[in-house]
Design a protein around this motif. Structure first.
Motif, PDB file in Angstrom:
ATOM      1  N   ILE A   1    -107.214 -12.483 -75.550  1.00 35.83           N
ATOM      2  CA  ILE A   1    -108.280 -13.167 -74.797  1.00 35.83           C
ATOM      3  C   ILE A   1    -109.564 -12.894 -75.557  1.00 35.83           C
ATOM      4  O   ILE A   1    -109.848 -11.740 -75.909  1.00 35.83           O
ATOM      5  N   ILE A   2    -110.327 -13.938 -75.789  1.00 36.57           N
ATOM      6  CA  ILE A   2    -111.603 -13.728 -76.484  1.00 36.57           C
ATOM      7  C   ILE A   2    -112.731 -14.014 -75.511  1.00 36.57           C
ATOM      8  O   ILE A   2    -112.835 -15.128 -74.989  1.00 36.57           O
ATOM      9  N   GLY A   3    -113.535 -13.011 -75.234  1.00 41.17           N
ATOM     10  CA  GLY A   3    -114.651 -13.156 -74.310  1.00 41.17           C
ATOM     11  C   GLY A   3    -114.390 -12.431 -73.005  1.00 41.17           C
ATOM     12  O   GLY A   3    -113.394 -12.673 -72.334  1.00 41.17           O
TER      13      GLY A   3
ATOM     14  N   VAL B   1    -115.168 -11.682 -82.377  1.00 40.63           N
ATOM     15  CA  VAL B   1    -114.160 -12.423 -83.143  1.00 40.63           C
ATOM     16  C   VAL B   1    -114.888 -13.329 -84.133  1.00 40.63           C
ATOM     17  O   VAL B   1    -115.793 -14.082 -83.763  1.00 40.63           O
ATOM     18  N   VAL B   2    -114.493 -13.212 -85.392  1.00 44.75           N
ATOM     19  CA  VAL B   2    -115.166 -13.969 -86.449  1.00 44.75           C
ATOM     20  C   VAL B   2    -114.387 -15.243 -86.767  1.00 44.75           C
ATOM     21  O   VAL B   2    -114.952 -16.306 -86.947  1.00 44.75           O
ATOM     22  N   SER B   3    -113.055 -15.113 -86.828  1.00 47.83           N
ATOM     23  CA  SER B   3    -112.241 -16.301 -87.082  1.00 47.83           C
ATOM     24  C   SER B   3    -110.799 -16.087 -86.637  1.00 47.83           C
ATOM     25  O   SER B   3    -110.333 -14.948 -86.512  1.00 47.83           O
ATOM     26  N   ILE B   4    -110.129 -17.219 -86.401  1.00 42.15           N
ATOM     27  CA  ILE B   4    -108.742 -17.181 -85.935  1.00 42.15           C
ATOM     28  C   ILE B   4    -107.946 -18.177 -86.770  1.00 42.15           C
ATOM     29  O   ILE B   4    -108.398 -19.303 -87.006  1.00 42.15           O
ATOM     30  N   GLY B   5    -106.763 -17.766 -87.190  1.00 36.42           N
ATOM     31  CA  GLY B   5    -105.876 -18.695 -87.903  1.00 36.42           C
ATOM     32  C   GLY B   5    -104.436 -18.329 -87.628  1.00 36.42           C
ATOM     33  O   GLY B   5    -104.156 -17.396 -86.869  1.00 36.42           O
ATOM     34  N   ARG B   6    -103.508 -19.069 -88.227  1.00 34.62           N
ATOM     35  CA  ARG B   6    -102.093 -18.712 -88.164  1.00 34.62           C
ATOM     36  C   ARG B   6    -101.787 -17.848 -89.370  1.00 34.62           C
ATOM     37  O   ARG B   6    -102.145 -18.224 -90.514  1.00 34.62           O
TER      38      ARG B   6
ATOM     39  N   SER C   1     -94.206 -20.754 -84.931  1.00 30.79           N
ATOM     40  CA  SER C   1     -93.523 -19.447 -84.867  1.00 30.79           C
ATOM     41  C   SER C   1     -94.337 -18.337 -85.541  1.00 30.79           C
ATOM     42  O   SER C   1     -93.983 -17.172 -85.480  1.00 30.79           O
ATOM     43  N   LYS C   2     -95.422 -18.711 -86.169  1.00 33.73           N
ATOM     44  CA  LYS C   2     -96.251 -17.691 -86.847  1.00 33.73           C
ATOM     45  C   LYS C   2     -97.247 -17.087 -85.861  1.00 33.73           C
ATOM     46  O   LYS C   2     -97.814 -17.800 -85.026  1.00 33.73           O
ATOM     47  N   PRO C   3     -97.483 -15.792 -85.973  1.00 29.86           N
ATOM     48  CA  PRO C   3     -98.494 -15.207 -85.071  1.00 29.86           C
ATOM     49  C   PRO C   3     -99.901 -15.688 -85.428  1.00 29.86           C
ATOM     50  O   PRO C   3    -100.143 -16.126 -86.548  1.00 29.86           O
ATOM     51  N   PHE C   4    -100.784 -15.607 -84.462  1.00 28.93           N
ATOM     52  CA  PHE C   4    -102.197 -15.845 -84.749  1.00 28.93           C
ATOM     53  C   PHE C   4    -102.742 -14.597 -85.433  1.00 28.93           C
ATOM     54  O   PHE C   4    -102.368 -13.469 -85.089  1.00 28.93           O
ATOM     55  N   SER C   5    -103.598 -14.822 -86.403  1.00 30.77           N
ATOM     56  CA  SER C   5    -104.282 -13.705 -87.057  1.00 30.77           C
ATOM     57  C   SER C   5    -105.756 -13.787 -86.661  1.00 30.77           C
ATOM     58  O   SER C   5    -106.396 -14.826 -86.847  1.00 30.77           O
ATOM     59  N   ILE C   6    -106.255 -12.708 -86.098  1.00 32.74           N
ATOM     60  CA  ILE C   6    -107.618 -12.734 -85.543  1.00 32.74           C
ATOM     61  C   ILE C   6    -108.483 -11.735 -86.301  1.00 32.74           C
ATOM     62  O   ILE C   6    -108.208 -10.529 -86.299  1.00 32.74           O
ATOM     63  N   LYS C   7    -109.487 -12.263 -86.954  1.00 31.31           N
ATOM     64  CA  LYS C   7    -110.406 -11.394 -87.705  1.00 31.31           C
ATOM     65  C   LYS C   7    -111.569 -11.020 -86.794  1.00 31.31           C
ATOM     66  O   LYS C   7    -112.205 -11.910 -86.208  1.00 31.31           O
TER      67      LYS C   7
END
Ligand SMILES: Cc1cc2nc3c(=O)[nH]c(=O)nc-3n(C[C@H](O)[C@H](O)[C@H](O)COP(=O)(O)OP(=O)(O)OC[C@H]3O[C@@H](n4cnc5c(N)ncnc54)[C@H](O)[C@@H]3O)c2cc1C
Length: 435
Positions: free
Chosen positions: A17-19, A118-123, A136-142
């Motif tokens: 959860i972001i925020g 949170v700066v950025s989110i991707g797969r 099927s890939k996890p999210f990667s959260i910087k």
């Protein structure tokens, strides 16, 4: 469990959860109640950070609309004292008496990361263009956590970062007016506590408040009190509206009495002549002359300058932070920057009400599987979001993520019927145009 997760190698990962505003915290409560692992990132030093920036302001919806049901169930397990549901809290009271106690619940507290932006989110390992095996890939959260860059993984993401941190400029075209950035020390974007914390900045000054919504009205009504005590204080109100009737809203007919009262009080202030109204005024340029500001713009199609302003307070709305989610596949409305399917429900070109048709997970879906934008960010630039709407959004999203599709699809909103959605100017009687 969501069918999707069953087959995913990242099932062991938490939902992010972001925020840590009301909607992010409500999502946490729903996930905790279902014993699902989650992690919550909050950029500020406290949950409800945005509410603290206008903590002195009393909201217009009573407590009963401001508390999520599942959050309340969790709080009732602790020594929490429920507030009187019919009273109106200030922003700070919401933080002190609801958000903070909820965040301290033993099932929530260990999962909250404060000071974590949170700066950025991707797969993980896939850029935005790659489709194969994407879901099927996890999210990667910087994130930037206490000043350090870190990476987290999650199986789903709920973005509840609001829009309050991204105020619109005062330039009427949505871009900074000429000179606006150079004069930023004289512009407050938000709702300053003019009666106390910032009294010295505003007393006996010539002030221009820009914007036609409830935030601007709140600032002006507070400045009226400053003016009473410090009579040299001068007030200007700059708006783009063709008619002040729309700004006054439903007044006595508003089911949210406190919101209606704002309309009544600002009309009285306008009628008193103690406030100079400039409307419809489109700001283009700010210049400094002898340490004061000249605001140049179009008034009824003619160039006009408002002279000798000391301070500007800007309440021209806000916009979502899209940079952070640039690497995920999202579907937004091109005008509102809201979640695409919500746009027709909330477009302020059509609706001006605070209530919308119930909506849930289905309307909030994006091409990026298991990624959701909820809360005020889901409305993009539209200003009519209410906390209660967000609580229903996260109830539905969490139900879906746990595989309870039936519960996800039944969406109900218990909001006041405002009867003030838009105004029929010919009859001057409010009519319900939406919801
Ligand atoms: C003066 C005023 C009065 C209002 N009155 C009412 C009312 O009476 N009733 C009502 O229902 N609504 C009211 N609202 C609207 C209400 O504030 C919003 O509906 C509510 O804040 C939306 O909650 P949210 O959780 O979506 O976003 P927010 O409350 O904005 O919370 C977002 C959170 O995300 C955090 N964040 C932002 N970016 C990041 C990042 N990159 N990484 C990590 N964290 C991040 C922020 O610090 C913040 O804590 C009012 C608003 C104002 C300004």
């Amino acid at each position: 469990m969501n069918q999707n997760f069953k087959t995913m190698q990242n099932d062991h990962l938490p939902i992010a959860i972001i925020g840590g505003g009301p909607v992010g915290l409500a999502a946490a409560a729903h996930l905790a109640k279902k014993n699902l692992e989650f992690i919550l990132f909050e950029a500020g030093t406290s949950v409800g950070q945005n509410f603290l920036s206008w903590g002195h302001i009393r909201v217009f919806s009573p407590w009963r609309y401001n508390i999520d049901k599942v959050a309340e169930e969790l709080l009732m397990e602790t020594n929490w004292t429920s507030p009187d549901k019919n009273t109106l809290p200030t922003g700070k009271e919401l933080v002190d008496n609801y958000f903070v106690p909820l965040s301290n619940h033993p099932m929530i507290k260990p999962n909250i990361h404060l000071n974590t932006k949170v700066v950025s989110i991707g797969r993980k390992g896939l850029d935005k263009m790659k489709t194969a095996n994407r879901a099927s890939k996890p999210f990667s959260i910087k994130v930037e956590e206490n000043g350090k860059i870190k990476y987290y993984e999650a199986k789903a993401v709920i973005d509840a970062t609001g829009t309050w941190n991204q105020p619109n400029p005062i330039g009427s075209g949505g871009v900074f007016a000429e000179g606006e950035q150079e004069l930023k020390d004289h512009i407050f974007y938000g709702i300053p506590d003019v009666k106390l914390k910032y009294l010295d900045r505003y007393k006996n000054k010539n002030i221009a408040v820009v914007g036609g919504g409830h935030s601007a009205i709140n600032v002006l009504l507070d400045l009226e009190k400053v003016q009473k005590k410090y009579p040299q204080t001068q007030l200007n109100w700059i708006l783009r509206k063709d008619s002040l009737e729309r700004v006054y809203g439903g007044k006595e007919d508003d089911a949210l009495k406190a919101r209606g009262a704002l309309g009544v009080r600002i009309q009285r202030l306008v009628d008193s002549g103690k406030l100079k109204v400039h409307t419809p005024f489109y700001i283009h340029k700010l210049t400094k002359k002898e340490n004061r500001i000249q605001i140049e713009g179009d008034l009824n199609g003619k160039t006009k300058t408002i002279e000798n302003i000391d301070e500007i307070v800007s309440n021209t709305g806000s916009r979502p932070d899209l940079d952070m989610i640039r690497e995920v596949r999202i579907d937004l409305d091109s005008a509102l920057e809201s979640v695409f399917d919500l746009a027709e429900l909330i477009d302020p070109n059509i609706h001006s009400c605070g209530t919308v048709r119930p909506h849930g997970e289905k309307e909030l879906r994006h091409p990026e599987k298991d990624f959701y934008i909820v809360g005020s960010k889901s409305y993009g630039r539209a200003p009519t979001f209410l906390m209660a709407t967000g609580y229903e959004q996260v109830r539905s999203v969490v139900a879906y993520l746990t595989g309870d599709i039936e519960a996800a699809e039944i969406v109900e909103l218990n909001l006041p019927q405002t009867g003030v959605c838009s105004t029929n100017f010919s009859s001057k009687k409010p009519v319900e145009a939406c919801c």
